[in-house]
Design a protein around this motif. Structure first.
Motif, PDB file in Angstrom:
ATOM      1  N   SER A 132       0.924  -1.228   0.062  1.00  0.00           N
ATOM      2  CA  SER A 132      -0.122  -0.097   0.361  1.00  0.00           C
ATOM      3  C   SER A 132       0.935   1.419   0.282  1.00  0.00           C
ATOM      4  CB  SER A 132      -1.127   0.387   1.559  1.00  0.00           C
ATOM      5  OG  SER A 132       0.074   0.028   2.518  1.00  0.00           O
ATOM      6  N   THR A 133       0.328   2.381  -0.312  1.00  0.00           N
ATOM      7  CA  THR A 133       1.027   3.378  -0.517  1.00  0.00           C
ATOM      8  C   THR A 133       1.289   3.778   1.480  1.00  0.00           C
ATOM      9  OG1 THR A 133      -0.521   4.832  -1.774  1.00  0.00           O
ATOM     10  CG2 THR A 133       0.758   6.073  -0.467  1.00  0.00           C
ATOM     11  N   LEU A 134       0.698   3.815   1.812  1.00  0.00           N
ATOM     12  CA  LEU A 134       1.333   3.982   3.764  1.00  0.00           C
ATOM     13  C   LEU A 134       2.186   2.806   3.828  1.00  0.00           C
ATOM     14  CD1 LEU A 134       1.100   5.118   6.726  1.00  0.00           C
ATOM     15  CD2 LEU A 134      -0.872   3.582   6.357  1.00  0.00           C
ATOM     16  N   GLU A 135       2.204   1.712   3.024  1.00  0.00           N
ATOM     17  CA  GLU A 135       3.367   0.566   3.254  1.00  0.00           C
ATOM     18  C   GLU A 135       4.362   0.870   2.918  1.00  0.00           C
ATOM     19  OE1 GLU A 135       3.798  -4.155   3.597  1.00  0.00           O
ATOM     20  OE2 GLU A 135       2.290  -3.241   2.481  1.00  0.00           O
ATOM     21  N   LYS A 136       5.029   1.852   1.711  1.00  0.00           N
ATOM     22  CA  LYS A 136       5.196   2.240   0.619  1.00  0.00           C
ATOM     23  C   LYS A 136       6.546   3.046   2.245  1.00  0.00           C
ATOM     24  CE  LYS A 136       4.710   0.998  -3.802  1.00  0.00           C
ATOM     25  NZ  LYS A 136       3.578   1.503  -4.833  1.00  0.00           N
ATOM     26  N   ARG A 137       5.513   4.219   2.473  1.00  0.00           N
ATOM     27  CA  ARG A 137       6.569   5.362   3.096  1.00  0.00           C
ATOM     28  C   ARG A 137       6.786   4.852   4.275  1.00  0.00           C
ATOM     29  NH1 ARG A 137       2.542   8.679   4.904  1.00  0.00           N
ATOM     30  NH2 ARG A 137       0.639   7.716   4.064  1.00  0.00           N
ATOM     31  N   LYS A 138       6.771   3.848   4.825  1.00  0.00           N
ATOM     32  CA  LYS A 138       7.259   3.772   6.360  1.00  0.00           C
ATOM     33  C   LYS A 138       8.483   2.079   5.985  1.00  0.00           C
ATOM     34  CE  LYS A 138       3.652   5.497   9.000  1.00  0.00           C
ATOM     35  NZ  LYS A 138       4.213   6.049  10.045  1.00  0.00           N
ATOM     36  N   MET A 139       8.035   1.277   5.086  1.00  0.00           N
ATOM     37  CA  MET A 139       9.221   0.177   4.935  1.00  0.00           C
ATOM     38  C   MET A 139      10.261   1.287   4.344  1.00  0.00           C
ATOM     39  SD  MET A 139       7.996  -2.283   6.390  1.00  0.00           S
ATOM     40  CE  MET A 139       8.722  -3.196   5.849  1.00  0.00           C
ATOM     41  N   PRO A 140      11.019   1.032   3.983  1.00  0.00           N
ATOM     42  CA  PRO A 140      12.759   0.788   3.434  1.00  0.00           C
ATOM     43  C   PRO A 140      11.915  -0.420   1.967  1.00  0.00           C
ATOM     44  CG  PRO A 140      13.686   0.198   5.423  1.00  0.00           C
ATOM     45  CD  PRO A 140      11.642   0.003   5.353  1.00  0.00           C
ATOM     46  N   GLU A 141      12.452   0.301   0.819  1.00  0.00           N
ATOM     47  CA  GLU A 141      12.651  -0.291  -0.424  1.00  0.00           C
ATOM     48  C   GLU A 141      13.563  -1.313  -0.860  1.00  0.00           C
ATOM     49  OE1 GLU A 141      12.655   1.227  -4.423  1.00  0.00           O
ATOM     50  OE2 GLU A 141      12.543   3.556  -3.565  1.00  0.00           O
ATOM     51  N   ALA A 142      14.342  -1.662   0.124  1.00  0.00           N
ATOM     52  CA  ALA A 142      15.190  -2.784   0.406  1.00  0.00           C
ATOM     53  C   ALA A 142      14.657  -3.971   0.826  1.00  0.00           C
ATOM     54  CB  ALA A 142      16.429  -2.205   1.075  1.00  0.00           C
ATOM     55  N   ASP A 143      13.891  -3.519   2.410  1.00  0.00           N
ATOM     56  CA  ASP A 143      13.077  -4.634   3.388  1.00  0.00           C
ATOM     57  C   ASP A 143      12.208  -5.060   2.075  1.00  0.00           C
ATOM     58  OD1 ASP A 143      14.411  -4.535   5.272  1.00  0.00           O
ATOM     59  OD2 ASP A 143      13.465  -3.575   6.206  1.00  0.00           O
TER      60      ASP A 143
END
Length: 114
Positions: A58-69
């Protein structure tokens, strides 16, 4: 319907399309730690997708989580939703849990020596 398997517990349960991984885990009586009630603010409910596929982040998850993870298949269980395919999800062991287990094991060994 898709079958979701939680590792390392090995518990499997059928889940509806669009259901969050935290709600599926709750139905399977599998504990995924979280404090924020599913709002992606505590980041405690991280899981690793071992096989299968979940919804896109989700947009929220993309904002909170590092792209590498996210690239490694690490997702927030409160945001990840069931798709039409079977999936295996690993719940990482808590560092605190391993510390407590080691202390209990030491105590048990000490008691056996008496």
């Amino acid at each position: 319907m898709a079958k979701i398997t939680f590792l390392p517990a090995g518990k499997s349960i059928k889940a509806r399309l669009g259901q969050s991984i935290t709600s599926v885990a709750k139905a399977a009586r599998v504990v995924i730690p979280q404090r924020c009630g599913g709002h992606a603010s505590c980041l405690m409910c991280r899981v690793v997708v071992e096989s299968g596929q979940l919804s896109e982040p989700s947009t929220l998850e993309k904002r909170k989580m590092p792209e590498a993870d996210l690239g490694k298949g690490i997702r927030l269980a409160c945001q990840a939703k069931v798709m039409g395919t079977d999936c295996s999800v690993r719940i990482p062991e808590s560092k605190w849990k391993s510390v407590v287990q080691a202390a209990l094991e030491r105590q048990r060994l000490e008691e056996e020596e008496w």
